[in-house]
Write a protein that holds these residues in place. Structure first.
Motif, PDB file in Angstrom:
ATOM      1  N   ASN A 113      -9.691   6.047   7.694  1.00  0.00           N
ATOM      2  CA  ASN A 113     -10.069   5.671   6.336  1.00  0.00           C
ATOM      3  C   ASN A 113     -11.461   5.051   6.312  1.00  0.00           C
ATOM      4  OD1 ASN A 113     -10.113   3.657   3.916  1.00  0.00           O
ATOM      5  ND2 ASN A 113      -8.466   5.090   3.444  1.00  0.00           N
ATOM      6  N   LEU A 114     -11.760   4.180   7.248  1.00  0.00           N
ATOM      7  CA  LEU A 114     -13.063   3.520   7.251  1.00  0.00           C
ATOM      8  C   LEU A 114     -14.192   4.494   7.565  1.00  0.00           C
ATOM      9  CD1 LEU A 114     -12.232   0.127   8.996  1.00  0.00           C
ATOM     10  CD2 LEU A 114     -12.547   0.582   6.559  1.00  0.00           C
ATOM     11  N   THR A 115     -13.889   5.542   8.318  1.00  0.00           N
ATOM     12  CA  THR A 115     -14.904   6.555   8.631  1.00  0.00           C
ATOM     13  C   THR A 115     -14.858   7.743   7.672  1.00  0.00           C
ATOM     14  OG1 THR A 115     -13.388   7.573  10.234  1.00  0.00           O
ATOM     15  CG2 THR A 115     -14.948   5.942  11.061  1.00  0.00           C
ATOM     16  N   LEU A 116     -13.963   7.688   6.697  1.00  0.00           N
ATOM     17  CA  LEU A 116     -13.819   8.747   5.693  1.00  0.00           C
ATOM     18  C   LEU A 116     -13.593  10.115   6.347  1.00  0.00           C
ATOM     19  CD1 LEU A 116     -16.407   7.719   2.944  1.00  0.00           C
ATOM     20  CD2 LEU A 116     -13.904   7.613   2.846  1.00  0.00           C
ATOM     21  N   THR A 117     -12.718  10.139   7.319  1.00  0.00           N
ATOM     22  CA  THR A 117     -12.333  11.397   7.970  1.00  0.00           C
ATOM     23  C   THR A 117     -10.846  11.671   7.807  1.00  0.00           C
ATOM     24  OG1 THR A 117     -12.067  10.205  10.066  1.00  0.00           O
ATOM     25  CG2 THR A 117     -14.190  11.270   9.672  1.00  0.00           C
ATOM     26  N   GLN A 118     -10.157  10.895   6.989  1.00  0.00           N
ATOM     27  CA  GLN A 118      -8.703  11.003   6.913  1.00  0.00           C
ATOM     28  C   GLN A 118      -8.236  12.340   6.354  1.00  0.00           C
ATOM     29  OE1 GLN A 118     -10.671   9.100   5.033  1.00  0.00           O
ATOM     30  NE2 GLN A 118      -9.682   8.350   3.164  1.00  0.00           N
ATOM     31  N   ALA A 119      -9.041  12.987   5.514  1.00  0.00           N
ATOM     32  CA  ALA A 119      -8.611  14.258   4.928  1.00  0.00           C
ATOM     33  C   ALA A 119      -8.544  15.375   5.956  1.00  0.00           C
ATOM     34  CB  ALA A 119      -9.542  14.653   3.785  1.00  0.00           C
ATOM     35  N   PHE A 120      -9.162  15.197   7.109  1.00  0.00           N
ATOM     36  CA  PHE A 120      -9.137  16.225   8.146  1.00  0.00           C
ATOM     37  C   PHE A 120      -7.913  16.095   9.067  1.00  0.00           C
ATOM     38  CE2 PHE A 120     -13.583  15.937   6.954  1.00  0.00           C
ATOM     39  CZ  PHE A 120     -13.956  17.265   6.888  1.00  0.00           C
ATOM     40  N   ILE A 121      -7.134  15.044   8.909  1.00  0.00           N
ATOM     41  CA  ILE A 121      -5.969  14.813   9.774  1.00  0.00           C
ATOM     42  C   ILE A 121      -4.719  15.081   8.955  1.00  0.00           C
ATOM     43  CG2 ILE A 121      -4.776  13.151  11.241  1.00  0.00           C
ATOM     44  CD1 ILE A 121      -7.448  11.682  11.537  1.00  0.00           C
ATOM     45  N   PRO A 122      -3.983  16.152   9.231  1.00  0.00           N
ATOM     46  CA  PRO A 122      -2.853  16.552   8.375  1.00  0.00           C
ATOM     47  C   PRO A 122      -1.598  15.715   8.602  1.00  0.00           C
ATOM     48  CG  PRO A 122      -3.068  18.083  10.198  1.00  0.00           C
ATOM     49  CD  PRO A 122      -4.219  17.113  10.333  1.00  0.00           C
ATOM     50  N   LEU A 123      -1.718  14.412   8.411  1.00  0.00           N
ATOM     51  CA  LEU A 123      -0.585  13.492   8.476  1.00  0.00           C
ATOM     52  C   LEU A 123      -0.605  12.643   7.209  1.00  0.00           C
ATOM     53  CD1 LEU A 123      -0.916  12.298  12.194  1.00  0.00           C
ATOM     54  CD2 LEU A 123       0.690  14.002  11.303  1.00  0.00           C
ATOM     55  N   TYR A 124       0.518  12.575   6.524  1.00  0.00           N
ATOM     56  CA  TYR A 124       0.541  11.883   5.244  1.00  0.00           C
ATOM     57  C   TYR A 124       0.140  10.422   5.383  1.00  0.00           C
ATOM     58  CZ  TYR A 124       2.717  15.800   2.802  1.00  0.00           C
ATOM     59  OH  TYR A 124       2.960  17.019   2.231  1.00  0.00           O
ATOM     60  N   ASP A 125       0.633   9.732   6.443  1.00  0.00           N
ATOM     61  CA  ASP A 125       0.327   8.313   6.579  1.00  0.00           C
ATOM     62  C   ASP A 125      -1.118   8.070   6.990  1.00  0.00           C
ATOM     63  OD1 ASP A 125       0.699   9.428   9.064  1.00  0.00           O
ATOM     64  OD2 ASP A 125       1.596   7.634   9.940  1.00  0.00           O
ATOM     65  N   VAL A 126      -1.851   9.140   7.329  1.00  0.00           N
ATOM     66  CA  VAL A 126      -3.285   9.020   7.624  1.00  0.00           C
ATOM     67  C   VAL A 126      -4.112   9.431   6.415  1.00  0.00           C
ATOM     68  CG1 VAL A 126      -5.171   9.822   9.094  1.00  0.00           C
ATOM     69  CG2 VAL A 126      -2.923   9.359  10.090  1.00  0.00           C
ATOM     70  N   VAL A 127      -3.758  10.554   5.812  1.00  0.00           N
ATOM     71  CA  VAL A 127      -4.515  11.033   4.639  1.00  0.00           C
ATOM     72  C   VAL A 127      -4.490  10.001   3.519  1.00  0.00           C
ATOM     73  CG1 VAL A 127      -4.610  12.797   2.849  1.00  0.00           C
ATOM     74  CG2 VAL A 127      -4.124  13.451   5.203  1.00  0.00           C
ATOM     75  N   THR A 165       0.858  -1.182   0.000  1.00  0.00           N
ATOM     76  CA  THR A 165       0.000   0.000   0.000  1.00  0.00           C
ATOM     77  C   THR A 165       0.895   1.232   0.000  1.00  0.00           C
ATOM     78  OG1 THR A 165      -0.143  -0.087   2.410  1.00  0.00           O
ATOM     79  CG2 THR A 165      -1.942  -1.108   1.171  1.00  0.00           C
ATOM     80  N   VAL A 166       0.315   2.399  -0.208  1.00  0.00           N
ATOM     81  CA  VAL A 166       1.102   3.632  -0.268  1.00  0.00           C
ATOM     82  C   VAL A 166       1.831   3.854   1.052  1.00  0.00           C
ATOM     83  CG1 VAL A 166       1.001   6.136  -0.595  1.00  0.00           C
ATOM     84  CG2 VAL A 166      -0.466   4.625  -1.962  1.00  0.00           C
ATOM     85  N   PHE A 167       1.137   3.683   2.182  1.00  0.00           N
ATOM     86  CA  PHE A 167       1.724   3.755   3.513  1.00  0.00           C
ATOM     87  C   PHE A 167       1.324   2.499   4.280  1.00  0.00           C
ATOM     88  CE2 PHE A 167       1.786   8.262   2.438  1.00  0.00           C
ATOM     89  CZ  PHE A 167       3.031   8.657   2.922  1.00  0.00           C
ATOM     90  N   ALA A 168       2.206   2.054   5.165  1.00  0.00           N
ATOM     91  CA  ALA A 168       1.870   0.899   5.995  1.00  0.00           C
ATOM     92  C   ALA A 168       0.660   1.226   6.866  1.00  0.00           C
ATOM     93  CB  ALA A 168       3.069   0.521   6.868  1.00  0.00           C
ATOM     94  N   PRO A 169      -0.298   0.316   6.974  1.00  0.00           N
ATOM     95  CA  PRO A 169      -1.513   0.603   7.760  1.00  0.00           C
ATOM     96  C   PRO A 169      -1.200   0.824   9.238  1.00  0.00           C
ATOM     97  CG  PRO A 169      -1.831  -1.302   6.331  1.00  0.00           C
ATOM     98  CD  PRO A 169      -0.376  -0.982   6.296  1.00  0.00           C
ATOM     99  N   THR A 170      -1.845   1.813   9.809  1.00  0.00           N
ATOM    100  CA  THR A 170      -1.781   2.083  11.241  1.00  0.00           C
ATOM    101  C   THR A 170      -3.199   2.084  11.797  1.00  0.00           C
ATOM    102  OG1 THR A 170      -1.898   4.482  10.930  1.00  0.00           O
ATOM    103  CG2 THR A 170       0.306   3.484  10.952  1.00  0.00           C
TER     104      THR A 170
END
Length: 465
Positions: A159-173, A147-152
């Motif tokens: 990602n499952l709640t579709l809120t990742q764009a609000f968290i300014p961390l590359y491995d989360v977004v 995957t692009v980043f290792a899952p955390t």
């Protein structure tokens, strides 16, 4: 001579009849003032209707545009993962296909919105359209080796709640399925869209243009500044829902203007507008404009292209975008957008050394074909069945009750001598037939059909459910 689009504002009338005004007259209330519900009906008249129809026209060309937008994003990720597509400047900025998705999303949702749509119904329809496929691809991302980043834990939860764009961390977004950050932005837009659309339907065109246009302009300028500031600010601003909301709002504003009868300039035709968009894209790629700034610049171009294509559909012009294969490609574009990056990053490492660029391009074409096959399977075997199932469940829980037609009241004969006429009983109208009664906006209520200008009310059962 009447223009070819003059029927957008007036309906057909019998021969010899006086020309009707743009808005059919409404009776005043008992106090001599026009009630607010009648003003709502006036606003409903602004829908551009086909002759004899009570629905807004289907914009087939915009459905087809989703195919090239998704293909652009696929080619951009192929260029990043393969050395054989280097040296093609247009592909270096092919990420702008996401901007087209945002503009098209705002345009189509505003175009198909109705003044009395419920927020719950809107959210259920968008959930059924997006989340089943997103969940499937997220599970696939947990199973594939790369995957692009290792899952955390935080990344998977966001990602499952579709809120990742609000968290300014590359491995989360960019967690799990990296491209799903745009769905997080879309979900943020959907949360506000029902209220934005309802507000826009109830305001004058000048107010809407000033408010929504100012929001887009301010966000676009901010995005351009952040794009040029530094690589860090560009990277954090690019997937931010607030920064990307300008494109959605711009698309919605363009659709509302077209719905209200605005006639675009004659030069705004599909072919010249498409050529203009290509030229701007080439200029952006040639001068290596940062991604965030590039998408802010191309957003207005995609809005103009959407207007040109929609106008062509409304006026009934035949274009190649109406071809069934392009409509089908547009329907499958969402699945292609979701699955392609996982296919690319997991299949390309399996390709051994190649002897020539032609062989490398053949492998890239094979990976593209594999992505398309996976997208077709997801669309037909998962996306559509789940969407129909969720919408069917919602309709069973919230059935639409068709409104009964008002009673027909015959006009009394002309009175010549009041003194000689017998007294007539006073008939009190029931609450259901009072013209200035407030419309029912409950979830179970069926939306009132937009009346045809200058014509009679449509027959029952002609509205879209």
């Amino acid at each position: 001579m009447r223009s070819s689009s003059s029927w957008l504002l007036t309906a057909t009338r019998p021969a010899g009849a006086r020309p009707a005004s743009r808005l059919a007259p409404f009776p005043a209330s008992a106090h001599g003032r026009i009630p607010e519900s009648v003003h709502a009906c006036r606003r409903a008249h602004r829908l551009p209707l086909r002759r004899g129809s009570t629905r807004v026209p289907h914009l087939a060309s915009l459905t087809a545009l989703r195919g090239p937008a998704a293909l652009f994003v696929v080619l951009y990720h192929l260029r990043l993962r393969t050395p054989w597509l280097e040296g093609v400047p247009v592909l270096e900025s092919a990420f702008v296909g996401i901007s087209m998705f945002f503009v098209l999303s705002g345009f189509v949702l505003m175009w198909s919105s109705r003044p009395h749509d419920t927020a719950k119904g809107f959210w259920v329809r968008r959930f059924a359209r997006i989340y089943p496929s997103h969940l499937l691809v997220a599970v696939i991302a947990l199973l594939v080796p790369i995957t692009v980043f290792a899952p955390t834990v935080l990344g998977v939860a966001a990602n499952l709640t579709l809120t990742q764009a609000f968290i300014p961390l590359y491995d989360v977004v960019f967690s799990l399925n990296g491209v799903s950050w745009s769905l997080s932005c879309e979900m943020a837009f959907y949360a506000v869209a029902p209220f934005l659309f309802r507000w826009a339907h109830r305001r004058s065109t000048r107010t809407v243009v000033l408010a929504m246009g100012s929001w887009w302009l301010g966000i676009a300028l901010l995005g351009i500044v952040l794009g040029y500031a530094s690589g860090l600010t560009n990277g954090l601003a690019y997937p931010n829902p607030v920064i990307r909301s300008g494109e959605f709002v711009l698309g919605a504003l363009a659709a509302l203007l077209l719905r209200r009868g605005w006639t675009p300039p004659k030069v705004l035709r599909p072919l010249p507008t498409a050529v203009f968009v290509v030229l701007v894209h080439v200029a952006v790629a040639t001068f290596h404009v940062p991604p965030t700034a590039a998408e802010m610049m191309l957003g207005p171009c995609f809005a103009l292209l959407s207007i040109a294509m929609a106008r062509s559909d409304v006026e009934g012009r035949t274009t190649f975008l109406r071809a069934p294969v392009l409509q089908w490609a547009g329907d499958c574009s969402f699945a292609l957008y979701l699955i392609h990056e996982l296919v690319i990053i997991n299949v390309m490492p399996l390709v051994g050394p190649v002897s020539s660029r032609a062989e490398g391009l053949a492998w890239a074409g094979a990976v593209l074909g594999l992505s398309i096959l996976a997208a077709v399977a997801i669309h037909h075997l998962w996306e559509k069945p789940w969407q129909l199932a969720i919408l069917g469940w919602w309709k069973r829980r919230h059935p639409r009750i068709p409104a009964s037609p008002p009673p027909v009241v015959e006009a009394p004969p002309a009175v010549t001598d009041v003194a000689t006429q017998p007294a007539r009983p006073v008939v009190t109208a029931s609450p259901a037939t009072v013209i200035d009664a407030e419309p029912d906006t409950s979830p179970d209520a069926a939306p009132a059909p937009a009346p045809i200008l200058g014509g009679s009310p449509p027959a029952a059962g002609t509205t879209r459910t």
